[in-house]
Design an enzyme around this catalytic site. Structure first.
Site, PDB file in Angstrom:
ATOM      1  N   TYR A  68       0.850  -1.189   0.000  1.00 15.32           N
ATOM      2  CA  TYR A  68       0.000   0.000   0.000  1.00 15.32           C
ATOM      3  C   TYR A  68       0.887   1.241   0.000  1.00 15.32           C
ATOM      4  CZ  TYR A  68      -3.502  -3.464   1.191  1.00 15.32           C
ATOM      5  OH  TYR A  68      -4.314  -4.584   1.179  1.00 15.32           O
ATOM      6  N   LEU A  77       9.356  -5.988 -11.805  1.00 16.01           N
ATOM      7  CA  LEU A  77      10.492  -6.818 -12.191  1.00 16.01           C
ATOM      8  C   LEU A  77      10.736  -7.961 -11.209  1.00 16.01           C
ATOM      9  CD1 LEU A  77      10.985  -4.230 -13.944  1.00 16.01           C
ATOM     10  CD2 LEU A  77      13.423  -4.522 -13.506  1.00 16.01           C
ATOM     11  N   THR A  96       5.425 -15.798  -6.975  1.00 17.33           N
ATOM     12  CA  THR A  96       5.975 -14.454  -7.208  1.00 17.33           C
ATOM     13  C   THR A  96       5.454 -13.882  -8.520  1.00 17.33           C
ATOM     14  OG1 THR A  96       7.970 -14.994  -5.954  1.00 17.33           O
ATOM     15  CG2 THR A  96       8.101 -13.129  -7.462  1.00 17.33           C
ATOM     16  N   ASN A 103      -1.074  -8.591  -7.026  1.00 12.99           N
ATOM     17  CA  ASN A 103      -0.914  -7.528  -6.020  1.00 12.99           C
ATOM     18  C   ASN A 103      -0.486  -6.208  -6.648  1.00 12.99           C
ATOM     19  OD1 ASN A 103      -1.665  -9.055  -3.771  1.00 12.99           O
ATOM     20  ND2 ASN A 103       0.395  -9.904  -3.540  1.00 12.99           N
ATOM     21  N   TYR A 149       8.730 -20.880 -13.910  1.00  5.99           N
ATOM     22  CA  TYR A 149       9.070 -19.549 -14.420  1.00  5.99           C
ATOM     23  C   TYR A 149       8.330 -19.258 -15.716  1.00  5.99           C
ATOM     24  CZ  TYR A 149      11.993 -15.588 -15.887  1.00  5.99           C
ATOM     25  OH  TYR A 149      12.439 -14.344 -16.279  1.00  5.99           O
TER      26      TYR A 149
END
Length: 318
Positions: A68, A77, A96, A103, A149
């Site tokens: 936030y 990245l 991730t 997110n 990945y």
């Protein structure tokens, strides 16, 4: 106090190889920069020289958890990018890419920020089309050891375009091809850093397979210029856009160049090719030329010199 005329830019993975160069360039361009990293593969040392800049802020944070903050632009990245690192914890690698994208897209939606996703040429897998154009859907093994990945990045692209279609978010997607330069992790298993570290130490240079598989190597400064140009395109330019050097070399040719430039007597040692390792990788950058007026300017010979100089300087830590 934050200047209304000076954009505040969030760089996730900002203490990594690419991220640290991007933070440096954004500061040089006059932006306020918030660098976020969990230091899994990034290093505080990469941004140590930036900590005294009043327009730079460093925050330890994992993007799999919400963030936030108030920002105008987001460069996403965050993700380990070398097979050695992303295969250490493949579940976390997928999280991730996927949770991190959710997110950061949620943050961009809340604060109406423009957001760029650092995607990868790995979305093309072991390609049947050469060179690779953005319209090619790829040939990826969804259950192989690299899938955490490859498929994580593919899913992140999906999320970006769904947020664009569903919420009108201002997105940019860059597909990054092999990039090299100072601040590469010496033990990340990537071919340029591997060869240089081995050559400087006199160890055998490891060639996987027959060394005839090809890659195209883009110097980091060129890549950063491409990312910034893409971020600053009009809102109707979303990508994906290939960013990389279209000049193709075999892995054996790269090894031979490194040997010459390091004046090393290292021998070439052949080992078996890793599973799902692509045989060819070369970007078609026609779209980047047309949309961004961008193409790489640093030849491999010059970029290797700069990268070798860097590894010589940090030699005691390698």
């Amino acid at each position: 106090m934050r200047s209304p005329s000076r954009p505040r830019v969030l760089v996730t993975g900002g203490a990594g190889f690419l991220g640290s160069h991007l933070c440096e360039r954004l500061l040089a361009d006059g932006h306020d920069v918030l660098c976020v990293d969990n230091f899994f593969t990034g290093s505080r040392d990469n941004v140590l020289h930036l900590l005294g800049n009043p327009r730079f802020e460093l925050l330890r944070h994992d993007v799999t958890f919400p963030l936030y903050v108030e920002v105008d632009q987001i460069y996403n990245l965050a993700c380990p990018a070398s097979p050695i690192h992303y295969q250490l914890d493949p579940v976390q690698t997928t999280k991730t890419s996927v949770h991190g994208a959710i997110n950061m897209l949620g943050l961009a939606k809340r604060v109406n920020a423009r957001i760029l996703q650092a995607s990868t040429s790995e979305v093309y897998g072991d390609p049947e089309v050469h060179p690779q154009q953005e319209g090619y859907w790829g040939r990826v093994n969804p259950v192989g050891p690299r899938a955490c990945y490859d498929e994580g990045k593919r899913c992140a692209e999906t999320l970006f375009f769904d947020y664009y279609r569903q919420h009108g978010l201002r997105i940019k997607v860059a597909r990054i091809f092999n990039t090299y330069g100072p601040r590469m992790h010496p033990n990340d298993g990537r071919v340029v850093s591997n060869f240089i570290v081995q050559a400087l130490s006199g160890a055998p240079i490891t060639l996987y397979g027959d060394g005839q598989q090809t890659r195209s190597f883009c110097y980091v400064d060129d890549l950063i210029e491409g990312l910034i140009r893409l971020m600053n395109t009009p809102d109707d330019v979303t990508g994906p856009v290939n960013l990389g050097n279209p000049v193709e070399f075999t892995i054996r040719e790269l090894a031979e160049q490194v040997l010459v430039k390091t004046r090393s007597s290292s021998e070439l040692l052949q080992e078996s090719l890793p599973e799902d390792d692509p045989r060819q990788r070369q970007p078609d950058i026609g779209l980047a030329k047309a949309l961004l007026d961008w193409e790489p300017a640093v030849p491999l010979a010059d970029g290797l010199e700069r990268t070798i100089d860097y590894f010589r300087r940090i030699g005691s830590d390698v």
